[in-house]
Scaffold this motif. Structure first.
Motif, short mmCIF file in Angstrom:
data_model
loop_
_atom_site.label_atom_id
_atom_site.label_comp_id
_atom_site.label_asym_id
_atom_site.label_seq_id
_atom_site.Cartn_x
_atom_site.Cartn_y
_atom_site.Cartn_z
N ARG A 1 0.95 -1.01 -0.02
CA ARG A 1 -0.03 -0.09 -0.08
C ARG A 1 0.92 1.25 -0.10
O ARG A 1 1.62 1.28 0.93
CB ARG A 1 -0.91 -0.13 1.41
N ALA A 2 0.53 2.23 -0.96
CA ALA A 2 1.69 3.57 -1.04
C ALA A 2 0.58 4.57 -1.01
O ALA A 2 -0.42 4.72 -1.87
CB ALA A 2 2.26 3.35 -2.29
N ASP A 3 0.73 5.38 -0.15
CA ASP A 3 -0.13 6.71 0.22
C ASP A 3 0.71 7.95 -0.12
O ASP A 3 1.59 8.46 0.48
CB ASP A 3 -0.75 6.97 1.50
N GLY A 4 0.35 8.28 -1.45
CA GLY A 4 1.00 9.66 -1.83
C GLY A 4 0.47 10.95 -1.54
O GLY A 4 0.80 12.06 -2.18
N GLY A 5 -0.65 10.82 -1.08
CA GLY A 5 -1.54 12.04 -0.64
C GLY A 5 -2.17 12.63 -1.87
O GLY A 5 -2.82 11.59 -2.78
N ALA A 6 -1.93 13.89 -2.28
CA ALA A 6 -2.31 14.33 -3.54
C ALA A 6 -1.68 13.83 -4.83
O ALA A 6 -2.21 14.10 -5.79
CB ALA A 6 -2.44 15.92 -3.31
N ASP A 7 -0.59 13.27 -4.52
CA ASP A 7 0.13 12.84 -5.75
C ASP A 7 -0.40 11.58 -6.14
O ASP A 7 0.24 10.82 -7.03
CB ASP A 7 1.69 12.91 -5.22
N GLY A 8 -1.28 11.03 -5.41
CA GLY A 8 -1.71 9.58 -5.89
C GLY A 8 -1.40 8.51 -4.83
O GLY A 8 -0.53 8.70 -4.18
N SER A 9 -1.97 7.65 -4.98
CA SER A 9 -1.77 6.25 -4.23
C SER A 9 -1.98 4.88 -4.93
O SER A 9 -2.52 5.09 -5.95
CB SER A 9 -2.76 6.17 -2.97
N SER A 10 -1.67 3.89 -4.48
CA SER A 10 -1.77 2.60 -4.97
C SER A 10 -1.91 1.44 -4.27
O SER A 10 -1.25 1.48 -3.03
CB SER A 10 -0.54 2.38 -5.96
N LEU B 1 4.50 5.62 3.04
CA LEU B 1 3.79 6.74 3.16
C LEU B 1 4.66 7.73 2.45
O LEU B 1 6.06 7.91 2.65
CB LEU B 1 3.99 7.43 4.87
N ALA B 2 4.09 8.37 1.25
CA ALA B 2 5.02 9.14 0.66
C ALA B 2 4.31 10.95 0.11
O ALA B 2 4.52 11.08 -0.80
CB ALA B 2 5.20 8.38 -1.07
N ASP B 3 3.51 10.70 0.99
CA ASP B 3 2.85 12.25 1.18
C ASP B 3 3.67 13.25 1.46
O ASP B 3 4.03 13.24 2.66
CB ASP B 3 1.55 12.29 1.78
N PRO B 4 4.04 14.02 0.54
CA PRO B 4 5.31 15.15 0.81
C PRO B 4 4.77 16.11 2.04
O PRO B 4 5.69 16.43 2.80
CB PRO B 4 5.45 15.77 -0.37
N HIS B 5 3.60 16.22 2.16
CA HIS B 5 3.10 17.23 3.22
C HIS B 5 3.10 16.56 4.37
O HIS B 5 3.50 17.35 5.61
CB HIS B 5 1.66 17.80 2.68
N ARG B 6 2.72 15.34 4.59
CA ARG B 6 2.60 14.80 5.92
C ARG B 6 3.89 14.40 6.26
O ARG B 6 4.36 14.42 7.56
CB ARG B 6 1.64 13.59 5.78
N LEU B 7 4.97 14.10 5.45
CA LEU B 7 6.18 13.80 5.66
C LEU B 7 7.39 14.91 6.10
O LEU B 7 7.87 15.02 7.20
CB LEU B 7 6.99 13.07 4.38
N GLN B 8 6.74 15.99 5.77
CA GLN B 8 7.36 17.29 6.21
C GLN B 8 6.97 17.67 7.70
O GLN B 8 7.87 17.97 8.39
CB GLN B 8 7.01 18.61 5.33
N ARG B 9 5.71 17.35 7.95
CA ARG B 9 5.19 17.70 9.29
C ARG B 9 6.01 16.62 10.23
O ARG B 9 6.22 16.96 11.32
CB ARG B 9 3.79 17.53 9.57
N LEU B 10 6.24 15.43 9.73
CA LEU B 10 6.96 14.35 10.72
C LEU B 10 8.41 14.86 10.77
O LEU B 10 8.88 14.10 12.04
CB LEU B 10 6.92 12.98 9.98
#
Length: 291
Positions: free
Chosen positions: A206-215, A275-284
């Protein structure tokens, strides 16, 4: 020391416990912090002179806040409808992090948090408070707004969902690390057959890219093909502890691009959550992990 300072000190003594409750309830580090902060604000406004068990009182308050947040989340449908990976707790592989260890406690894997996300808010509350923090159903009932018997049923339904969610992870950290290292080495070198040998036939990625898409990818062959695409980022990938288990942080030029959590069961990789969502990764704030 003033009364307010005494109150603040007593709250800080319970902060780690409250953070652990909130993280399991919400699967979000930032939301858990908000819930704990709300607990502090409510404590300051309340008359707790007759409260004998402040830890229990605070646990109830924070659990109620989390329940409201979960219900609001469901109502607004803020979460992606396809793939959502909860916030990971990441630390250095060989460096003890007491704060992370205390919050994770019994090592709540990212895969478990994904399953908890599928529960109703009331089921999640009952399961987390009873199965993870040993609260009685008499204590849980007023928080959930149910009878003790109904709260027991909520926890039972949640437990069946959790137990039927997949294989039981291996707990040996050395073995976990060996399997993840072998996976990364095979991916780096483009060794398709070696990748296949490391993966459970029924693996789920499972890959969560946020607004960049997921798969969502199922099956060893499909996941192996996906893993071969990781090779170009290999120089930036570093092993780390992700929710207490061996994982990988990829951070080109010090900027976190992804966090990979592995579930190793029976010596093979049964699940990969990314987790590949850039916005959430930045917050972490993960840029320093694995450097």
């Amino acid at each position: 020391m003033t009364d307010n300072e005494v109150l603040a000190h007593r709250f800080e003594e319970n902060r780690t416990h409250l953070s652990a409750v909130a993280y399991r309830m919400l699967g979000s580090i930032s939301e858990a912090e908000d819930a704990v902060q709300e607990g502090w604000l409510r404590l300051r406004r309340a008359d707790t002179s007759d409260v004998e068990n402040l830890r229990g009182w605070l646990t109830t308050v924070v659990a109620r806040v989390c329940l409201d947040m979960l219900r609001s989340r469901k109502t607004r449908r803020e979460e992606p409808l396809d793939v959502h990976v909860p916030d990971p707790s990441v630390s250095e592989l060989d460096v003890a992090d007491p704060e992370h260890e205390a919050v994770l406690g019994d090592s709540v894997g990212l895969a478990l948090l994904v399953v908890l996300d599928t529960l109703t808010p009331a089921e999640r509350l009952a399961f987390v408070l009873h199965d993870m923090f040993a609260l009685s159903f008499d204590e849980i009932a007023p928080i959930a707004g149910r009878t003790p018997a109904a709260s027991r049923q909520l926890a039972s339904r949640a437990r069946r969902r959790v137990q039927g969610s997949g294989p039981v992870p291996d707990t040996d950290p050395t073995r976990q690390r060996e399997v993840v290292e072998a996976f990364m080495a095979a991916s780096r070198a483009g060794r398709f057959d070696d990748l296949l040998a490391l993966l459970d036939p029924d693996i789920v990625l499972r890959a969560d890219g946020g607004a960049d898409g997921s798969s969502l990818v199922r099956g060893a062959r499909a996941v192996s093909e996906q893993a071969l695409t990781f090779s170009r980022f290999a120089p930036f990938a570093r092993l780390a502890l992700v929710n207490g288990a061996a994982g990988v942080v990829t951070a080109p030029e010090g900027k976190a691009m992804s966090v990979m959590a592995f579930t190793v069961a029976g010596g093979k990789i049964a699940r990969i959550d990314i987790l590949a969502d850039p916005h959430r990764l930045q917050r972490l704030g993960l840029s320093s992990v694995g450097d």
